[in-house]
Design an enzyme around this catalytic site. Structure first.
Site, PDB file in Angstrom:
ATOM      1  N   LYS A  71       0.677  -1.121  -0.061  1.00 35.91           N
ATOM      2  CA  LYS A  71      -0.063  -0.066  -0.058  1.00 35.91           C
ATOM      3  C   LYS A  71       0.935   1.360  -0.081  1.00 35.91           C
ATOM      4  O   LYS A  71       0.373   2.143  -0.515  1.00 35.91           O
ATOM      5  CB  LYS A  71      -0.903   0.080   1.272  1.00 35.91           C
ATOM      6  N   ASP A 107     -10.245   2.503   1.806  1.00 41.82           N
ATOM      7  CA  ASP A 107     -10.423   2.007   3.175  1.00 41.82           C
ATOM      8  C   ASP A 107     -11.009   3.145   4.074  1.00 41.82           C
ATOM      9  O   ASP A 107     -11.793   2.689   4.923  1.00 41.82           O
ATOM     10  CB  ASP A 107      -9.011   1.619   3.772  1.00 41.82           C
TER      11      ASP A 107
HETATM   12  P1  NAP Z   1      -0.377  -2.745  10.989  1.00 40.99           P
HETATM   13  O1  NAP Z   1      -0.016  -1.653   9.900  1.00 40.99           O
HETATM   14  O2  NAP Z   1       0.529  -4.073  11.138  1.00 40.99           O
HETATM   15  O3  NAP Z   1      -0.849  -2.438  12.474  1.00 40.99           O
HETATM   16  C1  NAP Z   1      -1.000  -3.316  13.687  1.00 40.99           C
HETATM   17  C2  NAP Z   1      -1.225  -2.269  14.714  1.00 40.99           C
HETATM   18  O4  NAP Z   1      -1.392  -3.239  15.777  1.00 40.99           O
HETATM   19  C3  NAP Z   1       0.376  -1.858  15.191  1.00 40.99           C
HETATM   20  O5  NAP Z   1       0.112  -0.361  15.706  1.00 40.99           O
HETATM   21  C4  NAP Z   1       0.688  -2.759  16.294  1.00 40.99           C
HETATM   22  O6  NAP Z   1       1.547  -2.266  17.339  1.00 40.99           O
HETATM   23  C5  NAP Z   1      -0.645  -3.112  16.781  1.00 40.99           C
HETATM   24  N1  NAP Z   1      -0.365  -4.524  17.419  1.00 40.99           N
HETATM   25  C6  NAP Z   1      -0.049  -5.660  17.065  1.00 40.99           C
HETATM   26  N2  NAP Z   1      -0.046  -6.580  17.888  1.00 40.99           N
HETATM   27  C7  NAP Z   1      -0.244  -6.018  19.229  1.00 40.99           C
HETATM   28  C8  NAP Z   1      -0.452  -6.472  20.425  1.00 40.99           C
HETATM   29  N3  NAP Z   1      -0.370  -7.792  20.888  1.00 40.99           N
HETATM   30  N4  NAP Z   1      -0.769  -5.537  21.533  1.00 40.99           N
HETATM   31  C9  NAP Z   1      -1.032  -4.254  21.256  1.00 40.99           C
HETATM   32  N5  NAP Z   1      -0.872  -3.726  19.912  1.00 40.99           N
HETATM   33  C10 NAP Z   1      -0.560  -4.628  18.652  1.00 40.99           C
HETATM   34  O7  NAP Z   1      -1.641  -3.540  10.433  1.00 40.99           O
HETATM   35  P2  NAP Z   1      -2.878  -2.918   9.500  1.00 40.99           P
HETATM   36  O8  NAP Z   1      -2.768  -2.879   8.187  1.00 40.99           O
HETATM   37  O9  NAP Z   1      -3.037  -1.631  10.346  1.00 40.99           O
HETATM   38  O10 NAP Z   1      -3.976  -3.936   9.813  1.00 40.99           O
HETATM   39  C11 NAP Z   1      -4.635  -4.201  11.272  1.00 40.99           C
HETATM   40  C12 NAP Z   1      -5.682  -5.002  11.227  1.00 40.99           C
HETATM   41  O11 NAP Z   1      -6.631  -4.561  10.458  1.00 40.99           O
HETATM   42  C13 NAP Z   1      -5.744  -6.349  10.611  1.00 40.99           C
HETATM   43  O12 NAP Z   1      -6.124  -7.410  11.187  1.00 40.99           O
HETATM   44  C14 NAP Z   1      -6.159  -6.198   9.243  1.00 40.99           C
HETATM   45  O13 NAP Z   1      -6.755  -7.335   8.774  1.00 40.99           O
HETATM   46  C15 NAP Z   1      -7.394  -5.390   9.659  1.00 40.99           C
HETATM   47  N6  NAP Z   1      -7.760  -4.535   8.264  1.00 40.99           N
HETATM   48  C16 NAP Z   1      -8.894  -4.818   7.896  1.00 40.99           C
HETATM   49  C17 NAP Z   1      -9.523  -4.199   6.792  1.00 40.99           C
HETATM   50  C18 NAP Z   1     -10.986  -4.343   6.368  1.00 40.99           C
HETATM   51  O14 NAP Z   1     -11.475  -3.915   5.266  1.00 40.99           O
HETATM   52  N7  NAP Z   1     -11.640  -4.801   7.071  1.00 40.99           N
HETATM   53  C19 NAP Z   1      -8.910  -3.292   6.080  1.00 40.99           C
HETATM   54  C20 NAP Z   1      -7.293  -2.859   6.620  1.00 40.99           C
HETATM   55  C21 NAP Z   1      -7.152  -3.442   7.522  1.00 40.99           C
HETATM   56  P3  NAP Z   1       2.953  -1.760  17.048  1.00 40.99           P
HETATM   57  O15 NAP Z   1       3.072  -0.697  16.000  1.00 40.99           O
HETATM   58  O16 NAP Z   1       3.690  -1.226  18.374  1.00 40.99           O
HETATM   59  O17 NAP Z   1       3.760  -2.802  16.225  1.00 40.99           O
END
Ligand code: NAP
Length: 283
Positions: A71, A107
């Protein structure tokens, strides 16, 4: 749907991509509309990304979605990037123009559509966003567009949290943003109108995990909405806890469909059957 020599190609690029639900929902809509398109999944490794985009350009592909990990990588390859995608710092939808690829981020629209559907006035609302990754950026942009009074972003890494806050200084959007360490949850939860989980906690196969302890959940006001971006499983533990407490819940599948519908509208330049896309994913 018959694929012929004139059929135009759309798709999604990611790595890995086999799990993607996008081909099912887009092809369902394409079949219902009877338009001459097909939507496929392209597994592209980050090291081959630039070559792949040049190849799609040369071979007449009409447009594509991008998912993890592409992305941000697409940004320097676009001729034009929408203001909302610049604000989020990520592009998930690209389309062909005479001057080159144009990109935006649907999104944001995908996240806010289920909230708009509730027809509430958000000017006094506070969003609490768990996590500060890519999806959290789209959520902050969406809540800013909806006119939220305050947006609290809660993260576990103080450095990343600070970077997240600073990144909005040069953005075309000015979110009413404050950041908090995870330990401050008990302070922000009682002021929360919409609690959004953007962390992967609770996602398959870790289905018995929740980002929030049950005792903390009880700190939310009774009229609060719990919104989980995860769509597998349905419901997540987080939404199960929220429903048990009588809160309104929203899950990530509605967002997924709405971001896809917004992309398909751009490519086809016509309205698209959201109900068909929903049904194709079991909504
Ligand atoms: P990302 O960029 O990897 O961000 C994940 C965030 O979660 C980071 O801030 C990370 O913290 C935090 N995190 C991960 N494990 C954690 C834990 N054990 N405790 C506390 N914080 C934690 O991922 P993303 O692209 O934002 O996606 C996140 C979620 O949204 C995924 O499940 C994805 O499938 C979902 N999503 C859904 C849609 C939809 O259309 N429904 C669209 C986009 C994303 P750190 O920064 O400290 O590592």
């Amino acid at each position: 749907m018959t694929i012929t020599g004139t059929t135009k190609l759309l798709g999604v690029i990611g790595y890995p991509i086999e799990h993607s639900l996008s081909p099912v929902m887009h092809n369902a809509a394409i079949a219902a509309l009877g338009v001459d398109y097909v939507y496929l999944a392209f597994p592209v490794k980050p090291a081959e990304f630039e070559t792949a985009i040049a190849g799609l350009g040369a071979s007449g592909v009409q447009g594509f979605n991008l998912t993890i990990p592409h992305k941000q990588l697409i940004l320097p390859l676009l001729h034009e990037t929408s203001e909302i995608a610049q604000a989020v710092g990520a592009v998930n939808t690209v389309w062909r123009t005479e001057s080159g690829w144009h990109g935006t981020n649907t999104d944001v629209e995908g996240f806010l559509a289920p909230l708009q559907h509730l027809k509430r006035n958000w000017s006094q609302a506070t969003a609490t966003v768990l996590g500060n990754g890519g999806a959290a950026r789209a959520v902050v942009a969406a809540c800013t567009q909806l006119g939220f009074k305050a947006i609290h972003v809660v993260g576990r890494n103080p450095e990343k949290l600070q970077q997240f806050q600073l990144s909005w200084v040069r953005s075309p959007l000015t979110p009413p943003l404050s950041v908090y360490p995870w330990e401050s949850l008990s302070i922000v939860l009682p002021q929360t109108t919409v609690l959004v989980n953007t962390t992967p906690i609770g996602m398959h196969p870790h289905v018995d995990q929740s980002p929030i302890r049950e005792a903390d959940m009880a700190l939310l006001p009774p009229e609060a909405i719990a919104y989980d971006l995860i769509y597998t499983p349905r419901p997540t533990k987080f939404l199960e806890q929220s429903a048990k407490q009588g809160l309104k819940t929203l899950d990530g599948l509605a967002m997924l469909v709405q971001q896809g519908a917004a992309a398909l509208r751009i490519w086809l330049q016509q309205d698209v059957p959201v109900d068909v896309m929903e049904r194709s994913l079991g909504l």
